[in-house]
Design an enzyme around this catalytic site. Structure first.
Site, PDB file in Angstrom:
ATOM      1  N   SER A   1       0.826  -1.208   0.000  1.00  0.00           N
ATOM      2  CA  SER A   1       0.000   0.000   0.000  1.00  0.00           C
ATOM      3  C   SER A   1       0.866   1.266   0.000  1.00  0.00           C
ATOM      4  O   SER A   1       1.658   1.445  -0.911  1.00  0.00           O
ATOM      5  CB  SER A   1      -0.947  -0.054   1.192  1.00  0.00           C
ATOM      6  OG  SER A   1      -2.049   0.757   0.929  1.00  0.00           O
TER       7      SER A   1
ATOM      8  N   HIS B   1      -7.749  -5.707   1.017  1.00  0.00           N
ATOM      9  CA  HIS B   1      -6.482  -4.972   1.054  1.00  0.00           C
ATOM     10  C   HIS B   1      -5.620  -5.467   2.223  1.00  0.00           C
ATOM     11  O   HIS B   1      -5.918  -5.201   3.382  1.00  0.00           O
ATOM     12  CB  HIS B   1      -6.862  -3.500   1.245  1.00  0.00           C
ATOM     13  CG  HIS B   1      -5.721  -2.551   1.181  1.00  0.00           C
ATOM     14  ND1 HIS B   1      -4.974  -2.359   0.048  1.00  0.00           N
ATOM     15  CD2 HIS B   1      -5.202  -1.720   2.123  1.00  0.00           C
ATOM     16  CE1 HIS B   1      -4.052  -1.446   0.289  1.00  0.00           C
ATOM     17  NE2 HIS B   1      -4.162  -1.039   1.543  1.00  0.00           N
TER      18      HIS B   1
HETATM   19  C1  GTR Z   1      -5.275   4.457   2.085  1.00  0.00           C
HETATM   20  C2  GTR Z   1      -4.728   5.274   0.951  1.00  0.00           C
HETATM   21  C3  GTR Z   1      -4.062   4.384  -0.023  1.00  0.00           C
HETATM   22  C4  GTR Z   1      -3.167   3.358   0.640  1.00  0.00           C
HETATM   23  C5  GTR Z   1      -3.673   2.858   1.973  1.00  0.00           C
HETATM   24  C6  GTR Z   1      -2.651   2.144   2.865  1.00  0.00           C
HETATM   25  O1  GTR Z   1      -6.001   5.178   2.984  1.00  0.00           O
HETATM   26  O2  GTR Z   1      -5.771   5.966   0.369  1.00  0.00           O
HETATM   27  O3  GTR Z   1      -3.393   5.143  -0.987  1.00  0.00           O
HETATM   28  O4  GTR Z   1      -1.882   3.829   0.742  1.00  0.00           O
HETATM   29  O5  GTR Z   1      -4.201   3.873   2.731  1.00  0.00           O
HETATM   30  O6  GTR Z   1      -1.492   2.523   2.961  1.00  0.00           O
HETATM   31  O7  GTR Z   1      -3.057   1.164   3.497  1.00  0.00           O
END
Ligand code: GTR
Length: 421
Positions: free
Chosen positions: A260, A402
C-alpha cells in the site's frame, strides 16, 4: 429439425471436449479477472463520488515511455540509460515524489543485539541501529534482520518497508503475522529484514517539521521538496547501506517490498536506488502502480487531500488534472527495468485499481524488452489467484481484501527463486 438436432449434438460435443482441454490452456483462453458486481456496488454505496465502474473510465493517452523530451525514439539500451531514464526520474522528482535535499549528513551502524539461535536455532537475529546525524541533530532507524542458519551464505534477502508498526514485525517472534512471515521466508533460504517507516518520518502532516525532514530540510521548502514517501524510500536505502556491509547477505540480491503506502515507497526506492535488485509492490494503488489517468478508485486529488504530506507540493497541480501530468505510473515501473518487478493486487481492493496496476505493468513492457529481458505478458489480466510471470515481471490478483498475506509472499518468493537465487 435436422439442423436443430445437429446443433444439439455439436454443443454436447463441445461441452465434452472442454473437459479434455488442459486446464492451463483453458485459463489462458479465459477472460481475465473482473471485479465482482457485489464489490463494485458495495464500494460505490460507501463512497458514491468515487468511480468503480470500468465503463466510466475516461479515454486517455499515456505519455510515451520510449520518446525523449526532444522527440527522439528510444531504440537502444544506451539511449534509455543515458537520456530517457534520467529524464523520467527527474520528472517524477519534480512532479510527484519530490527531491531529496542535498544537506550532507553522517551515518553510522551499530549492531545492538544479536542472537545466533533465534527461531528455534534456525536463524540468526541482528538488530541494527542506523544513526543519521547532521548539525547536532540525529535520528535512528531500527533495522531488524534474520538470516537463515542452514543456508549457503551469503543469502539473498527481502527488506520490508513496514507501514503498520511493530505488532507485525516482532523481533522476539512472540507475535507472528502474515504481513511479515519471517519464519516462512527463512525456511525458503532468504534473509528477511524490516524497518518501521515512522522511524524515518512519522506518517502525519505537520508541515515537515518532524522526522528526517526536521533534520535535512531547508525552509522555506521548495515546491519540489521531498514528501514523506520519498523520505521513507530514502530510509530504505539507508537500510540497504547497512545490508550491503553484512557478510551474511548477498548485497546484490536484495529485494525491497512494500504494501500500500509502503508499496508506493518500494517502487520509488527501486527507482531512486538501482542497488535494489528486485522490487515488490503490493496493492500500491494510486501514485504507486495504478495508472493515474484512469481515475478509478483513489485519485490524485483524493490522495493529495487526505495525505498532504506524502508527495511534493507540485503534485497538487495535477488534482483533477491528470492528463497534464508529464508521466504516468507505467513510467515509474519502467524505471525498475531490467530488474525483477512484482506487482500484486487484491480482488476487493478496488480503491487501489487492480486493472490500472496491471495495465501499468503491461505498458512498462517496451522498456523491459528494450533491455532484452524477454518479458511478455498479455494485455488481458490473469484470472484470480493465478500468477502471471514472464522474464523479469510478474503479477497476481489475490482474492480478498487490502492486505499482504503469506499467499502473496509465497508468490513473491517463487519469482525471487528464479530471478535472485
Ligand atoms: C489508504 C490510501 C491508499 C493506501 C492505503 C494504505 O487510505 O488511500 O493510498 O496507501 O491507505 O497505505 O493502506
Amino acid at each position: 429439425m435436422n439442423l436443430l438436432r445437429k446443433l444439439f449434438q455439436l454443443s454436447l460435443l463441445l461441452l465434452f471436449a472442454i473437459d479434455f482441454i488442459p486446464s492451463g490452456l483453458l485459463a489462458q483462453t479465459h477472460e481475465g479477472w473482473q471485479a465482482s458486481k457485489e464489490t463494485i456496488e458495495a464500494l460505490t454505496k460507501a463512497r458514491p463520488e468515487v468511480n468503480y465502474y470500468e465503463e466510466k473510465v475516461p479515454a486517455y493517452n499515456l505519455p510515451d515511455v520510449l520518446a525523449t523530451m526532444d522527440g527522439r525514439e528510444v531504440t537502444s539500451a544506451r539511449l534509455w540509460n543515458k537520456v530517457r531514464r534520467p529524464e523520467i526520474l527527474e520528472l517524477f522528482r519534480e512532479n510527484v515524489f519530490g527531491r531529496v535535499p542535498e544537506t550532507p549528513c553522517e551515518k553510522s551502524f551499530k549492531v545492538v543485539n544479536m542472537d545466533k539461535y533465534a527461531m528455534g536455532g534456525t536463524a540468526t537475529l541482528k538488530q541494527v541501529e542506523i544513526t543519521i546525524s547532521t548539525g547536532g541533530k540525529s535520528l535512528v532507524i531500527h533495522l531488524t534482520l534474520f538470516t537463515p542458519n542452514n543456508a549457503k551464505r551469503p543469502v539473498p534477502a527481502f527488506l520490508l518497508i513496514d507501514n503498520r508498526g511493530a505488532v507485525n514485525t516482532d523481533p522476539s517472534r512472540k507475535v507472528k503475522s502474515e504481513f511479515w512471515p519471517a519464519e516462512e521466508v527463512i525456511a525458503r533460504g532468504y534473509g528477511i529484514a524490516v524497518f518501521y517507516n515512522a522511524d524515518v518520518d512519522p506518517d502525519n502532516f505537520d508541515d515537515f517539521k518532524n522526522g528526517i525532514h526536521g533534520i535535512l530540510d531547508k525552509y522555506p521548502r521548495p515546491d519540489d521538496a521531498w514528501g514523506t514517501i520519498a523520505a521513507w524510500a530514502w530510509g530504505a536505502s539507508r537500510c540497504l547501506d547497512y545490508l550491503v556491509t553484512d557478510k551474511d547477505i548477498a548485497g546484490n540480491k536484495i529485494a525491497v517490498v512494500g504494501h500500500s503506502r509502503g508499496g508506493k515507497t518500494a517502487l520509488w526506492a527501486g527507482a531512486e536506488d538501482p542497488r535494489f535488485a528486485m522490487v515488490v509492490s503490493n496493492e500500491s494503488g494510486c501514485s504507486g502502480a495504478a495508472l493515474a489517468r484512469r481515475r478509478f478508485g483513489e485519485t490524485v486529488s483524493r490522495i493529495n487531500t487526505n495525505f498532504p504530506h506524502w508527495f511534493c507540493t507540485n503534485y497538487k497541480k495535477y488534482n483533477n488534472n491528470e492528463d497534464t501530468l508529464p508521466v504516468d505510473m507505467h513510467m515509474l515501473l519502467a524505471l525498475i527495468a531490467p530488474r525483477p518487478l512484482y506487482v500484486a493486487c487484491a480482488s476487493e481492493d478496488l480503491w487501489g485499481d487492480p486493472r490500472g496496476s496491471y495495465l501499468s505493468l503491461y505498458n512498462a513492457l517496451p522498456v523491459y524488452n528494450l533491455l532484452r529481458t524477454n518479458s511478455d505478458i498479455p494485455e488481458t489480466m490473469p484470472p484470480l489467484n493465478k500468477q502471471v510471470k514472464s522474464g523479469r515481471v510478474a503479477f497476481h490478483i489475490r482474492d480478498g481484501i487490502h492486505n499482504m498475506l503469506l499467499k502473496d509472499w509465497n508468490w513473491f518468493m517463487d519469482m525471487a527463486d528464479e530471478t535472485l537465487k
